[in-house]
Design an enzyme around this catalytic site. Structure first.
Site: not given
Length: 503
Positions: A268-271, A293, A383, A407
């Site tokens: 997937g997308v992200g850090n 993808e 998203n 958080k």
């Protein structure tokens, strides 16, 4: 401006973005290109937003049903959302203005698996497609189109739309020519045939998109970069998650369930995803493949060093530095990367056949392994599910990763019951946080609960989860999946009321 339009008939259709946008009328269903910030039209959406704003100032109604490949950019989603130009949107989005309007109830939003969008459109489930607006990098003399940095649903939009607007972006590298594989062999039931792809790097189609010239009402010349964000260096939590996964893969190799080259990776997308990919390189893996993808910086780095020898995707989603690296060494990448339509990159048949290892982020998981990927407190969309479900349900391994808290500790990402279910416990094999990894394969619900609590929960929340689970066991002895229904979502209620999940 470098000339990229080599077909005389389509060259005769060249006009300004304002002229092209004027052909998009209120109430139309419009399919636009774009996938995770790449390959989206750069000029027509902005011109269209200005025209919609003027129409609204005159008291006229003007909004669209907008379909894309995935998220786009502020020049498309953001611009149209700000002027109230969207009344329905699918399948995935990440623009703050669009998200805000969706959560205020001003825009209807359909969250759908990315692998299903094209077939839903072909089935007629989404109604008639009035217009396609598609970015390409060039038009060939015979009228075929050289795709851009994303393919997404562009083949479907071009095939099914009544009218087509083409943006030709000369800022996209000319070296993209030859990197794509567009498969035209899909069919509607009951005429479907097996898709003849047995390896991630197989080419089963052709390098170009087709379009009926008679449907093209405008060609717009542009010269602009994709709007892509930078990725932060992996933090300590992401590195720990990556280390847990690499250790798990080594264990699976030792047990004979995986080979040294693993199986095709989906990330997937992200850090966190970038950190996991870096962890594979640092862990000594080589000769890997990817069937995914999106190619991000982390995967591009592995392709550059041949840690990944072949990668299949539907889009490039690179930082500005990644774009520069890609352009400098595009010959190297063109021999190792294949970009496909997302109906192929996310196809259940192919994910199952190839045995993909899926690694995706999540918002939260509950103690039984259900995963929420999309919502805050059960109601507010973030998203969307994207393609994670395409791979989680059909892959060889479905791994979901997240830090154990969010958080600054106010939120536990391991909860008694998720507030929204995107991936049921039946589709989740592995849950990973910086605290550890829970292998849920072959376990009953009660066994899963103990594994998730003991391995993945943050120490600040682990006693609370253990207490909840033990009391649920006592309250409903013998029940298959023990819950305290009056408390199951109390953690989320507490957070909404006080800003903290802890009592």
């Amino acid at each position: 401006m470098e000339n990229r339009i080599h077909n005389s008939y389509l060259a005769s259709k060249v006009m300004s973005a304002d002229q092209a946008a004027a052909q998009i009328l209120p109430g139309m269903t419009v399919g636009m290109s774009g996938f995770t910030g790449s390959g989206y039209p750069k000029a027509v959406p902005l011109a269209l937003a200005a025209q919609i704003e003027s129409a609204h100032a005159r008291g006229e109604s003007f909004a669209l049903k907008l379909l894309t490949g995935a998220s786009t950019a502020p020049e498309l989603d953001g611009a149209l959302a700000k002027v109230g130009g969207i009344d329905f949107r699918l399948p995935y989005q990440s623009d703050p203005d669009l998200r805000t309007r969706i959560n205020r109830g001003e825009i209807e939003y359909m969250d759908i698996h990315l692998g299903q969008v094209a077939q839903y459109t072909w089935f007629g489930f989404l109604g008639k497609l009035d217009m396609a607006v598609v970015e390409v990098s060039a038009i060939l003399p015979d009228g075929r189109l050289v795709p851009s940095t994303s393919v997404g649903n562009n083949k479907t939009w071009l095939d099914l739309a009544d009218k087509v607007i083409i943006e030709v972006n000369s800022a996209q590298p000319a070296g993209l020519d030859g990197m794509h594989d567009i498969y035209y062999g899909t069919a509607l039931p009951p005429e479907r045939k097996p898709i003849p792809l047995t390896g991630p790097d197989d080419r089963i189609g052709e390098p170009y998109l087709r379009v009926d010239p008679a449907k093209v009402v405008a060609v717009v010349e542009t010269h602009g970069p994709d709007r892509l964000g930078r990725f932060s260096p992996p933090d300590e939590s992401s590195i720990q998650i990556a280390n847990h996964l690499v250790e798990f893969f080594r264990h699976e190799i030792a047990m004979g369930r995986l080979g040294e080259q693993l199986l095709p990776l989906q990330s997937g997308v992200g850090n966190i995803a970038n950190a996991v990919l870096s962890g594979l390189r640092d862990g000594g893996f080589e000769g890997l493949t990817a069937f995914t993808e999106v190619i991000q910086d982390g995967m591009l780095d592995l392709i550059r060093t041949d840690t990944i020898r072949r990668a299949s995707a539907t889009a490039l989603s690179l930082s500005p530095e990644g774009v520069e690296e890609f352009g400098r060494n595009i010959e190297h990448y063109r021999s190792r990367i294949v970009l496909r339509p997302q109906e192929i990159s996310n196809h259940a048949e192919l994910v199952r056949r190839l045995g993909c290892i899926a690694i995706n982020g999540m918002v939260e998981a509950d103690i039984y392994g259900n995963v929420n990927s999309t919502h805050v407190a059960g109601s507010s969309i973030i998203n969307g599910i994207g393609g994670s479900g395409d791979f989680a349900r059909n892959g060889f391994l479905s791994c979901f990763v997240t830090p154990s808290t969010a958080k600054n500790g106010a939120i536990s990402c391991i909860v008694p019951m998720v507030s929204h279910v995107d991936h049921t416990e039946h589709d989740v094999a592995v849950v990973v946080t910086e605290q550890g990894l829970a292998d849920l394969r072959g376990l009953s619900p009660k066994q899963r609960a103990r594994a998730v609590i003991n391995n993945c929960a943050h120490p600040d929340y682990r006693p609370l989860l253990q207490d909840y689970f033990e009391r649920a066991l006592r309250a409903s002895p013998g029940k298959h999946t023990p819950h305290l229904l009056g408390e199951a979502l109390s953690w989320h209620e507490r957070f909404v009321a006080s800003g903290h999940m802890k009592p």
